[in-house]
Design an enzyme around this catalytic site. Structure first.
Site, PDB file in Angstrom:
ATOM      1  CE  LYS A  89     -12.360   2.460  -2.346  1.00  0.00           C
ATOM      2  NZ  LYS A  89     -11.301   1.938  -1.064  1.00  0.00           N
ATOM      3  CD  GLU A 111     -12.322   6.969  -9.895  1.00  0.00           C
ATOM      4  OE1 GLU A 111     -13.330   7.068 -10.772  1.00  0.00           O
ATOM      5  OE2 GLU A 111     -12.498   6.807  -8.704  1.00  0.00           O
ATOM      6  CB  SER A 378     -12.599   1.635   6.147  1.00  0.00           C
ATOM      7  OG  SER A 378     -10.990   1.459   5.876  1.00  0.00           O
TER       8      SER A 378
HETATM    9  C1  LIG Z   1     -10.422   2.870  -0.547  1.00  0.00           C
HETATM   10  C2  LIG Z   1     -10.262   2.499   0.711  1.00  0.00           C
HETATM   11  C3  LIG Z   1     -10.090   3.773   1.819  1.00  0.00           C
HETATM   12  C4  LIG Z   1     -10.071   5.104   1.293  1.00  0.00           C
HETATM   13  O1  LIG Z   1     -10.956   5.708   0.673  1.00  0.00           O
HETATM   14  P1  LIG Z   1     -11.755   6.607   1.328  1.00  0.00           P
HETATM   15  O2  LIG Z   1     -12.832   7.277   0.467  1.00  0.00           O
HETATM   16  O3  LIG Z   1     -10.985   7.588   2.313  1.00  0.00           O
HETATM   17  O4  LIG Z   1     -12.867   6.204   2.487  1.00  0.00           O
HETATM   18  C5  LIG Z   1     -10.073   3.220   3.037  1.00  0.00           C
HETATM   19  N1  LIG Z   1     -10.289   2.122   3.503  1.00  0.00           N
HETATM   20  C6  LIG Z   1     -10.392   1.043   2.461  1.00  0.00           C
HETATM   21  C7  LIG Z   1     -10.580  -0.475   3.155  1.00  0.00           C
HETATM   22  C8  LIG Z   1     -10.518   1.278   1.353  1.00  0.00           C
HETATM   23  O5  LIG Z   1     -10.764   0.338   0.571  1.00  0.00           O
END
Ligand SMILES: *Cc1c(COP(=O)(O)O)cnc(C)c1O
Length: 405
Positions: A89, A111, A378
């Site tokens: 993020k 938000e 992610s």
């Molecule tokens: C917020 C988040 C997501 C989901 O958000 P996307 O916009 O779909 O990437 C996925 N993985 C993690 C670790 C997150 O914090």
């Protein structure tokens, strides 16, 4: 990967700018500011310098052979969990924060649901010296008290939104209202590839760094492109980021993994592309979970970051064109992958990422030894350990669930 047309549509009519009259000028000003910044090499060099020195990019790739087990394809993790603040993020908030500064805005709003985007926004606000107001549903403020404390530590003001179900969609409505009231001095940082044009395009461009790095790293280490690229899809930003690096390589199959919660056909799901229908939510036309009357449905996923009733319009376009395939993983499948990854690779993944890991492992086993599967890890799972521990204590399951794999 294309830019949407002038009205903000990707290909087959997904996207657009469905905003109230009061926001039309704010959206145009944002688009002009974005175009000027994107055309300015100095903007990108500042963005890349912050990603290098503050975020810690490039993030490495890593082979995960114990997680896959024998005879499968080679499975490779892209380590977005190693970024400052623990997820992808921050790539986006760095970009939008710099744009806010360049446009002369003196205040940032955001938000947040679980608080991850709020923390990433508060972080860049502190770094750039711009005050941040975060809107968060009152119920989420209670449930995510640690993230609320971190945002406050970073100097942000957190507003508990009392309306509706007191969760993310109410916080989003409130942030839009606040933007409409104070557009001249306020920049609204949206946390995923959602919202009215130009947000889905702009956020993808800031997350594209993931895919560009990963493509070069795969070629350098393996001398070839991956056969498959896998990422979880909430709003869809980490997936768009890694897909963008490979969109022009037709041999690479792209897989988005949604959260199906208790199952695709259950009431308790969050898989908008797999179980939803086309409609308008938060400024753009895409898939969403709605009732036959068009009311937004309540969603469920074990992972807060995937628990969103909509999905970015470019994913709807990639589904329609067939360039990407959207599958899903249940709460239980994600939990099993969460444990297995911790036990076999020494990495506690975010529950969001565990959805992608679950599907990637299945795919790697199907592909056989010639496959080369790249999955976007992610984020890290420190934020989720308490929830998983409490959940399993309540259901009488032990922490070593991975044996079930
Ligand atoms: C917020 C988040 C997501 C989901 O958000 P996307 O916009 O779909 O990437 C996925 N993985 C993690 C670790 C997150 O914090």
């Amino acid at each position: 990967m294309q830019r949407p047309d002038a009205r903000g549509y990707f290909g087959s009519g997904f996207g657009g700018k469905f905003v109230p009259e009061v926001l039309v000028e704010a959206i145009s000003e944002l688009e002009r500011g974005m175009d000027a910044a994107f055309a300015d090499p100095a903007f990108w060099s500042e963005y890349h310098a912050i990603l290098r020195d503050f975020v810690g990019r490039p993030s490495p790739i890593m082979e995960a052979s114990r997680f896959t087990g024998s005879d499968g394809a080679t499975l490779v993790f892209k380590r977005e969990d190693l970024n400052h603040t623990g997820a992808h993020k921050i790539n986006n908030t760095v970009g939008q924060g710099l744009l806010a500064k360049r446009m002369g805005k003196t205040r940032i709003i955001a938000e947040t649901g679980a608080g991850q985007h709020g923390v990433a926004t508060a972080t860049i606000g502190a770094k750039l010296g711009i005050p941040v107001d975060v809107y968060m549903g009152a119920l989420d403020v209670e449930r995510q008290s640690l993230n609320v404390y971190v945002m406050r530590l970073l100097g942000a003001t957190v507003h508990a939104v009392q309306g509706g179900t007191r969760t993310l969609k109410d916080a989003t409505n409130e942030a839009f209202r606040e933007w409409a009231a104070r557009a001249p001095d306020t920049f609204y940082i949206i946390g995923s590839v959602v919202g009215a044009h130009p947000y889905p395009y702009m956020v993808r461009e800031f997350q594209k760094v993931i895919g560009i790095e990963a493509r070069a790293q795969m070629l350098e280490r393996y001398g070839r492109l991956p056969t498959d690229v896998v990422a979880c899809v909430g709003g869809g930003s980490n997936a768009m980021g890694i897909f963008a690096g490979f969109a022009d390589d037709p041999s690479v199959r792209l897989w988005g993994v949604e959260a199906s919660g208790h199952g695709l056909h259950a009431v308790d799901t969050a898989a908008s592309l797999n179980a939803g229908s086309i409609g308008v939510l938060h400024g753009s036309r895409s898939y969403l979970l709605q009732t036959p009357e068009g009311q937004v449905r309540n969603t469920h996923s074990i992972s807060a970051g995937l628990d969103y009733p909509g999905v970015g319009p470019e994913h709807a376009h990639l589904k329609a064109s067939g360039r990407a395939t959207y599958v899903s993983a249940t709460d239980d499948e994600a939990l099993a992958a969460f444990h297995a990854c911790a036990e076999t690779e020494g990495i506690v993944p975010a529950l969001e990422s565990a959805h992608a890991l679950s599907y990637a492992r299945t795919l790697a086993r199907e592909r056989g030894p010639d496959g080369l599967v790249l999955v976007n890890l992610s984020g890290r799972g420190d934020k989720d350990t308490r929830q998983v521990g409490e959940l399993e204590a309540a259901s009488g399951r032990s922490a070593t669930l991975a044996g079930a794999r």
